[in-house]
Write a protein that holds these residues in place. Structure first.
Motif, PDB file in Angstrom:
ATOM      1  N   TYR A 281      24.758 -94.556  15.121  1.00  0.00           N
ATOM      2  CA  TYR A 281      24.074 -95.509  13.979  1.00  0.00           C
ATOM      3  C   TYR A 281      23.549 -94.738  13.030  1.00  0.00           C
ATOM      4  O   TYR A 281      23.392 -95.187  11.901  1.00  0.00           O
ATOM      5  CB  TYR A 281      23.547 -96.820  14.478  1.00  0.00           C
ATOM      6  N   VAL A 282      22.988 -93.529  13.513  1.00  0.00           N
ATOM      7  CA  VAL A 282      22.334 -92.767  12.357  1.00  0.00           C
ATOM      8  C   VAL A 282      22.694 -91.249  12.082  1.00  0.00           C
ATOM      9  O   VAL A 282      23.141 -90.942  10.865  1.00  0.00           O
ATOM     10  CB  VAL A 282      20.710 -92.729  12.848  1.00  0.00           C
ATOM     11  N   VAL A 283      22.886 -90.414  13.227  1.00  0.00           N
ATOM     12  CA  VAL A 283      23.118 -89.102  12.982  1.00  0.00           C
ATOM     13  C   VAL A 283      24.624 -88.744  12.946  1.00  0.00           C
ATOM     14  O   VAL A 283      25.170 -87.503  12.626  1.00  0.00           O
ATOM     15  CB  VAL A 283      22.243 -88.098  13.809  1.00  0.00           C
ATOM     16  N   GLY A 284      25.375 -89.393  13.730  1.00  0.00           N
ATOM     17  CA  GLY A 284      26.718 -88.863  13.925  1.00  0.00           C
ATOM     18  C   GLY A 284      27.099 -88.268  15.153  1.00  0.00           C
ATOM     19  O   GLY A 284      25.786 -87.546  15.634  1.00  0.00           O
ATOM     20  N   ASN A 285      28.179 -87.995  15.678  1.00  0.00           N
ATOM     21  CA  ASN A 285      28.524 -87.321  16.967  1.00  0.00           C
ATOM     22  C   ASN A 285      28.259 -85.811  16.694  1.00  0.00           C
ATOM     23  O   ASN A 285      27.849 -85.043  17.537  1.00  0.00           O
ATOM     24  CB  ASN A 285      29.683 -87.741  17.658  1.00  0.00           C
ATOM     25  N   ASN A 286      29.135 -85.563  15.795  1.00  0.00           N
ATOM     26  CA  ASN A 286      29.316 -83.973  15.264  1.00  0.00           C
ATOM     27  C   ASN A 286      29.545 -83.087  16.360  1.00  0.00           C
ATOM     28  O   ASN A 286      29.001 -82.058  16.458  1.00  0.00           O
ATOM     29  CB  ASN A 286      27.677 -83.531  14.712  1.00  0.00           C
ATOM     30  N   ALA A 287      30.752 -83.447  16.971  1.00  0.00           N
ATOM     31  CA  ALA A 287      31.208 -82.739  17.976  1.00  0.00           C
ATOM     32  C   ALA A 287      30.259 -82.523  19.170  1.00  0.00           C
ATOM     33  O   ALA A 287      30.185 -81.479  19.688  1.00  0.00           O
ATOM     34  CB  ALA A 287      31.796 -81.390  17.670  1.00  0.00           C
TER      35      ALA A 287
END
Length: 486
Positions: A281-287
């Motif tokens: 919901y906030v920072v994203g998964n980003n691998a």
């Protein structure tokens, strides 16, 4: 039966009289030996020998010396007691310095030990903690750095590769998020964490509850906030319990406040959410990117081994061949804790030196009073030396007085110091209770036996040193000059 009882009483009386006679004989022999004119005991010869011939009774020299020494010590102690009792006020005032010095040594050492114990209780858990963070920007050789990822975390969790790592706690972070609570907005720092983060960060809840395993697994939109967030959104006088259940907008997503953590002075403006919820919901998964991994070694003894295992695993994960290519930092708190402990040791040594100064002042007072006593009793010393008192008897008398003064002061000071420590341990937590937002108790005096014994022994040594010169000065007085003294 009555006759047998009377016989036993008569036997006991005879035995006591015999012991008294033997002791008196030994005293006469000891006095004769010390005077240089031994007088052997005389007994009649055995039957059949010529009347009038006498032989010497055998004398045990060790027993003679022991009895003579005890007699001399007893005489010196009686003389010292008589002298001190004749000047009660002066004796009491002289011992005040020793009492204050011994008591202050005991109390200040106990306070230093209590502070050290409090520091160890508060910070000892950080002695096994290691923090892994990525390097921002290029490394020394110019190579582009890699992020810490979930793959790195799984490699570190392999117990065969890292047997000295006990637990790990990954986290993602956003250093600038906008929070909205009620009609106010504030900036804060976001952490997406795992369930064991609270223990490793040495923090605790002051209101509400920490995350459950179910909330972590389901990426629940629940939030735990720091005290600065409460002050910024709801006011500085707000009870933390009153914000539990309030909606909190983090960026563009709405969470519900379920707890407030204590203040640690560094990360108070923070909002913490489950790691999965932060990514969703906030920072994203980003691998699978991670911003920090907190590691706890199995013990303080294995801290360096755990660090070596972390380097070996992450070097393999990030294809690092030389140390300058490392794109991550591994930090422990050993140097910080050692610096803090060194500061506490210096402070303990300083307060101990202050207490030692008071003992020194007390010793100077004893030496001064003993010099005055020698001056006042110069004629007495002259009379004693004129009738045959040796130098060692004069020295023994004044040394006994000095040691008795300091021993009495040391004993009273020890009792007084121990009492102050016990009273302080009971009263200090009530007068200065610990901060409700901290689990650390208020430092109290930590009493132990060695400082008490050492302080008392030092008081005896001070008596010997402070009385040594006055006693030597008294022993060197010439009888004629002493008798002429006015």
């Amino acid at each position: 039966m009555k006759a047998a009882h009377l016989d036993r009483l008569a036997g006991r009386r005879a035995t006591k009289q015999l012991h008294k006679a033997e002791e008196e004989t030994l005293r006469r022999q000891a006095a004769a030996v010390l005077a240089g004119t031994p007088i052997p005991g005389l007994v009649e010869d055995a039957p059949g020998r010529k009347r009038g011939r006498r032989v010497a009774m055998p004398i045990d020299p060790h027993e003679v010396i022991r009895v003579a020494w005890l007699g001399q010590m007893q005489e010196a102690l009686y003389a010292a007691l008589h002298s001190l009792s004749s000047n009660r006020l002066r004796s009491v005032l002289t011992t005040v310095g020793i009492i204050a010095g011994v008591a202050s040594v005991i109390v200040l050492v106990a306070m230093g030990d209590g502070m050290t114990k409090g520091f160890n209780d508060q910070w000892s858990r950080f002695a096994t903690q290691i923090t892994i963070t990525p390097i921002t920007g290029p490394v020394a050789t110019g190579k582009a750095p890699q992020h810490l990822t979930d793959n790195d975390l799984r490699a570190l969790q392999d117990h065969q590769l890292a047997p000295d790592i006990a637990t790990l706690s990954p986290a993602v972070a956003s250093h600038s998020v906008t929070l909205t609570g009620g009609d106010k907005k504030a900036g804060a720092e976001l952490f997406g964490i795992e369930q064991n983060y609270l223990e490793l960060a040495n923090r605790h809840m002051v209101a509400g509850n920490w995350f459950t395993s179910e909330q972590m697994n389901t990426n629940a939109r629940e939030a735990v906030i720091g005290p600065q967030v409460v002050n910024a959104l709801w006011g500085s006088d707000t009870d933390p319990n009153s914000v539990i259940g309030q909606p909190l907008r983090v960026g563009h997503s709405t969470f519900q406040v379920q707890g407030v953590v204590n203040s640690d002075g560094q990360n108070d403006n923070v909002v913490m959410v489950p790691l999965g919820a932060a990514r969703a919901y906030v920072v994203g998964n980003n691998a699978g990117k991670l911003d920090v991994i907190i590691v706890k070694s199995s013990s303080t003894a294995t801290l360096k081994q755990a660090e070596a295992q972390i380097y070996e695993i992450l070097n393999a994960q990030h294809h690092v061949r030389v140390d300058t290519d490392r794109d991550y930092n591994v930090t422990d708190f050993t140097s910080i804790l050692q610096q803090q402990m060194q500061s506490i040791r210096f402070m303990s040594m300083f307060i101990l030196a202050v207490a030692a100064i008071s003992l020194f002042v007390g010793g100077v007072g004893v030496a001064n009073i003993m010099l005055v006593a020698v001056t006042e009793r110069t004629r007495e010393i002259g009379i004693r030396k004129a009738i045959g008192a040796p130098r060692r008897a004069i020295m023994r008398q004044f040394l006994s007085e000095a040691v008795m003064l300091t021993a009495l002061g040391g004993l009273v000071g020890s009792v007084f110091g121990v009492g102050l420590c016990l009273v302080g341990a009971a009263v200090i937590p009530k007068l200065w209770p610990p901060d409700p937002s901290s689990l650390t108790p208020t430092p109290v005096p930590l009493l132990s036996g060695p400082p008490v014994l050492i302080a008392f022994a030092v008081s005896l040594v001070i008596g010997l040193l402070a009385g040594g010169y006055p006693a030597y000065r008294a022993a060197r007085l010439r009888p004629i000059e002493a008798l002429r003294f006015e």
